[in-house]
Design a protein around this motif. Sequence first.
Motif, PDB file in Angstrom:
ATOM      1  N   THR A 139       3.854  10.964  -8.978  1.00  0.00           N
ATOM      2  CA  THR A 139       3.192  11.364 -10.223  1.00  0.00           C
ATOM      3  C   THR A 139       2.605  12.766 -10.113  1.00  0.00           C
ATOM      4  O   THR A 139       2.744  13.592 -11.023  1.00  0.00           O
ATOM      5  N   VAL A 140       1.955  13.043  -8.987  1.00  0.00           N
ATOM      6  CA  VAL A 140       1.271  14.324  -8.821  1.00  0.00           C
ATOM      7  C   VAL A 140       2.255  15.456  -8.551  1.00  0.00           C
ATOM      8  O   VAL A 140       2.160  16.541  -9.140  1.00  0.00           O
ATOM      9  N   LEU A 141       3.225  15.226  -7.671  1.00  0.00           N
ATOM     10  CA  LEU A 141       4.113  16.314  -7.241  1.00  0.00           C
ATOM     11  C   LEU A 141       5.324  16.493  -8.149  1.00  0.00           C
ATOM     12  O   LEU A 141       5.828  17.627  -8.282  1.00  0.00           O
ATOM     13  N   ALA A 142       5.827  15.404  -8.711  1.00  0.00           N
ATOM     14  CA  ALA A 142       6.996  15.485  -9.592  1.00  0.00           C
ATOM     15  C   ALA A 142       8.140  16.268  -8.947  1.00  0.00           C
ATOM     16  O   ALA A 142       8.794  17.095  -9.593  1.00  0.00           O
TER      17      ALA A 142
ATOM     18  N   GLU B  25       0.827  -1.196   0.000  1.00  0.00           N
ATOM     19  CA  GLU B  25       0.000   0.000   0.000  1.00  0.00           C
ATOM     20  C   GLU B  25       0.868   1.255   0.000  1.00  0.00           C
ATOM     21  O   GLU B  25       0.559   2.243  -0.676  1.00  0.00           O
ATOM     22  N   GLN B  26       1.969   1.222   0.732  1.00  0.00           N
ATOM     23  CA  GLN B  26       2.876   2.366   0.759  1.00  0.00           C
ATOM     24  C   GLN B  26       3.431   2.649  -0.637  1.00  0.00           C
ATOM     25  O   GLN B  26       3.546   3.813  -1.046  1.00  0.00           O
ATOM     26  N   ALA B  27       3.756   1.591  -1.384  1.00  0.00           N
ATOM     27  CA  ALA B  27       4.293   1.778  -2.726  1.00  0.00           C
ATOM     28  C   ALA B  27       3.266   2.445  -3.639  1.00  0.00           C
ATOM     29  O   ALA B  27       3.615   3.319  -4.452  1.00  0.00           O
ATOM     30  N   LEU B  28       1.988   2.059  -3.522  1.00  0.00           N
ATOM     31  CA  LEU B  28       0.944   2.678  -4.329  1.00  0.00           C
ATOM     32  C   LEU B  28       0.776   4.155  -3.982  1.00  0.00           C
ATOM     33  O   LEU B  28       0.596   4.999  -4.864  1.00  0.00           O
ATOM     34  N   VAL B  29       0.834   4.464  -2.692  1.00  0.00           N
ATOM     35  CA  VAL B  29       0.710   5.853  -2.253  1.00  0.00           C
ATOM     36  C   VAL B  29       1.888   6.672  -2.765  1.00  0.00           C
ATOM     37  O   VAL B  29       1.716   7.799  -3.271  1.00  0.00           O
ATOM     38  N   ARG B  30       3.103   6.123  -2.670  1.00  0.00           N
ATOM     39  CA  ARG B  30       4.280   6.877  -3.113  1.00  0.00           C
ATOM     40  C   ARG B  30       4.248   7.085  -4.624  1.00  0.00           C
ATOM     41  O   ARG B  30       4.649   8.156  -5.124  1.00  0.00           O
TER      42      ARG B  30
ATOM     43  N   ASP C  10      -7.060  17.263  -3.507  1.00  0.00           N
ATOM     44  CA  ASP C  10      -7.984  16.487  -4.339  1.00  0.00           C
ATOM     45  C   ASP C  10      -7.259  15.611  -5.356  1.00  0.00           C
ATOM     46  O   ASP C  10      -7.894  14.773  -6.014  1.00  0.00           O
ATOM     47  N   ARG C  11      -5.953  15.807  -5.498  1.00  0.00           N
ATOM     48  CA  ARG C  11      -5.194  15.050  -6.497  1.00  0.00           C
ATOM     49  C   ARG C  11      -4.481  13.844  -5.896  1.00  0.00           C
ATOM     50  O   ARG C  11      -3.766  13.136  -6.611  1.00  0.00           O
ATOM     51  N   LEU C  12      -4.650  13.647  -4.584  1.00  0.00           N
ATOM     52  CA  LEU C  12      -3.978  12.542  -3.890  1.00  0.00           C
ATOM     53  C   LEU C  12      -5.003  11.641  -3.210  1.00  0.00           C
ATOM     54  O   LEU C  12      -5.000  11.456  -1.993  1.00  0.00           O
ATOM     55  N   PRO C  13      -5.914  11.039  -3.993  1.00  0.00           N
ATOM     56  CA  PRO C  13      -6.984  10.248  -3.374  1.00  0.00           C
ATOM     57  C   PRO C  13      -6.490   9.001  -2.663  1.00  0.00           C
ATOM     58  O   PRO C  13      -7.053   8.605  -1.635  1.00  0.00           O
ATOM     59  N   ARG C  14      -5.448   8.333  -3.180  1.00  0.00           N
ATOM     60  CA  ARG C  14      -4.963   7.107  -2.528  1.00  0.00           C
ATOM     61  C   ARG C  14      -4.389   7.429  -1.154  1.00  0.00           C
ATOM     62  O   ARG C  14      -4.643   6.711  -0.178  1.00  0.00           O
ATOM     63  N   LEU C  15      -3.614   8.504  -1.072  1.00  0.00           N
ATOM     64  CA  LEU C  15      -3.072   8.919   0.218  1.00  0.00           C
ATOM     65  C   LEU C  15      -4.192   9.326   1.157  1.00  0.00           C
ATOM     66  O   LEU C  15      -4.182   8.972   2.346  1.00  0.00           O
ATOM     67  N   THR C  16      -5.171  10.054   0.655  1.00  0.00           N
ATOM     68  CA  THR C  16      -6.297  10.477   1.494  1.00  0.00           C
ATOM     69  C   THR C  16      -7.059   9.277   2.025  1.00  0.00           C
ATOM     70  O   THR C  16      -7.452   9.249   3.207  1.00  0.00           O
ATOM     71  N   MET C  17      -7.267   8.256   1.184  1.00  0.00           N
ATOM     72  CA  MET C  17      -7.959   7.054   1.643  1.00  0.00           C
ATOM     73  C   MET C  17      -7.168   6.343   2.731  1.00  0.00           C
ATOM     74  O   MET C  17      -7.741   5.842   3.706  1.00  0.00           O
ATOM     75  N   ALA C  18      -5.843   6.305   2.592  1.00  0.00           N
ATOM     76  CA  ALA C  18      -5.014   5.672   3.622  1.00  0.00           C
ATOM     77  C   ALA C  18      -5.109   6.425   4.944  1.00  0.00           C
ATOM     78  O   ALA C  18      -5.179   5.812   6.023  1.00  0.00           O
ATOM     79  N   LEU C  19      -5.132   7.741   4.879  1.00  0.00           N
ATOM     80  CA  LEU C  19      -5.258   8.544   6.092  1.00  0.00           C
ATOM     81  C   LEU C  19      -6.626   8.331   6.750  1.00  0.00           C
ATOM     82  O   LEU C  19      -6.729   8.191   7.973  1.00  0.00           O
ATOM     83  N   LYS C  20      -7.678   8.291   5.956  1.00  0.00           N
ATOM     84  CA  LYS C  20      -9.010   8.063   6.514  1.00  0.00           C
ATOM     85  C   LYS C  20      -9.114   6.687   7.160  1.00  0.00           C
ATOM     86  O   LYS C  20      -9.746   6.524   8.213  1.00  0.00           O
ATOM     87  N   GLU C  21      -8.508   5.684   6.539  1.00  0.00           N
ATOM     88  CA  GLU C  21      -8.535   4.350   7.121  1.00  0.00           C
ATOM     89  C   GLU C  21      -7.738   4.304   8.428  1.00  0.00           C
ATOM     90  O   GLU C  21      -8.140   3.630   9.388  1.00  0.00           O
ATOM     91  N   ALA C  22      -6.633   5.048   8.494  1.00  0.00           N
ATOM     92  CA  ALA C  22      -5.890   5.131   9.751  1.00  0.00           C
ATOM     93  C   ALA C  22      -6.711   5.829  10.825  1.00  0.00           C
ATOM     94  O   ALA C  22      -6.679   5.436  12.004  1.00  0.00           O
TER      95      ALA C  22
END
Length: 461
Positions: A305-308, A295-300, A318-330
Motif C-alpha cells: 500500500t505504501v510503496l506501490a 503477521e507476514q501477510a499484514l506487513v506485506r 514513519d509510514r510503515l508502522p506494522r513492519l517497524t513493530m515487527a522489527l522491534k518485537e524481533a
Amino acid sequence: MTSMTRSGPAIPGPRGVPFLGSMFDLRRSTLDTFTRARREHGDLVRFVAGPPGLRSVFYGVFSPEGTQQILASEAANFRKDHPFYEEVRQSFGNGLLTSQDAAYLRQRRIVQPLFTKRRVDGYAAAVAAEARAVADRWRTPSGGTVDLVGEMNRLALRTVSRILFGADVEAAVATVHRCFPVINKYVVRRGFSPRNPPRHWPTPANRKAAAATAELHAVCDAIAAGRRAAGTPGDAGGEGADLLSLLTRAGSEQDGGLDATEIREQVLVFLLAGHETTATSLAFSLHLLARHPGEQALVREEIDTVLAGRDPEAADLDRLPRLTMALKEAMRLYPAAPVVSRRGVAATEIGGHRVPDGADVIVSPWVTHRHPDLWEDPERFDPLRFTPEREAARHRYAWFPFGGGPRACIGQHFSMLESVLAAAVLLRTYELTAVDRDVPLTAGITLQAAGPARVRLRAVG
C-alpha cells in the motif's frame, strides 16, 4: 530465611558445582544461565565461576530500574573497565564503543554531526539499492531456499561498507568478511578467560589474530590515505559523501580533528556495530515473519500500500508502522547485544542490596526482554506489543536493544532505517516460509546464530 551481611541481605545466586561454581553452566549457555538465575533468584543475582585463585565474581542486574541505574542515572559510577572491553579495545581500538571520560566526550562531539537524522536519511537510497541487489540475486536460488543468517550478514556488511567507503566498497568487503570472524572469536575467548597469555607471545591464536588485525588495519588505512591525498572535493561534505570522507574532515576548533589512527578506530567500531548487529536484527525479523504467515501477510499488505512498487525512501520509515513493530518485537526476542557489562566504581544499592565497589556487573536485554513481570507470555512473537500506547505505558528500560543513557548507540536511527527499508524491499518481492523452526544461538560480542535460519521463497513481485 535470607542470610545477612553487615551491609544488608546477602545477594542470592546459583551455587553451581563445588570449587567451580557456575563456570560450566556459563560456558554451556550464558543466556540460558542468566535467564534461569533470574527466575530462581530474582532481579539481582551473584554469580561465581572458576576455581579458587582464578575465580570470577560478578552481578547480574535484570530489572528495568536496576538497568536504568547502571546505564543512565548512575552511569558515571559504572565504567567500561571490564576485561571484555579491554580485549575489544586491544583489537578494534579506542573508538566510541570503548573510549571513556574526556576521550569519549571529544570523539562523541566530533562524530555526532555525522549521525544527524538528515545525514543518515541521505543513505536511504544506498540501503534500498543493496537490498534490491539481494532480491534480484534470490530470483534463481538453489531450490528456492536461502539461509537468512548468511544472506543478511552479507547484506549488512555490504551496506555499511558502502556507506563507510563509498566507491572503495569492494576493496573493503572481502577483507572484513575474512578477518572479522577471526578477531571476534579471539576477543570473546580472551574476554571471558580468567588468564590469558600476553598478546605478543607467538601462540597460534595470537599469530592468527594479529595477522587478521594487521590486514584489516591496512585496508582501512589505505582507503583513508587515499581520501586525504585526494584533497577536499567540493561536495565532500554533501549528503552523498561516504562516512570515511566525512571522518577525515570532521572536527572543530575546540576538539581538533581525528588523526589517522583515530579515523581507523572509528571505522572499525562502525563496521563492528553497524554490520553484525543489523545482520542479526534483519535475519531474525524475517525468520520470525516466515514462521508467522498471518503477521507476514499484514506487513506485506502495508508495504504494498505504501510503496506501490517503488523503492522505499527515508520518509517511509514513519509510514510503515506494522513492519517497524515487527522489527522491534524481533529485537526484543533476539537483541543483537544480549549482554552489556560494566565495572562499578563505588558501592551502590540496587534493588535493596548493596553491590560492592569494584564489582563487575552485567545488564541483559536478553533476560529483561523476557521478564514475565514486564511482558505477558514473553516467548510469544507479538508485534502489537509495540503500539505507541503500549510503548508509552512501559518502563523505558523494559526494552533497550540500543542501550541507553549517555552511552546509547549513536547509530540507532541508522540501524532502524536500514532494517525497515531492507526488510520492505525483500518482503515486497518474496513471501517467506520457514524451513528451520528453531535456530541455535551463541553469544559473543553480539548475538549470533550458530546454525542456519533457512526460508523458502515465493516471488510475489
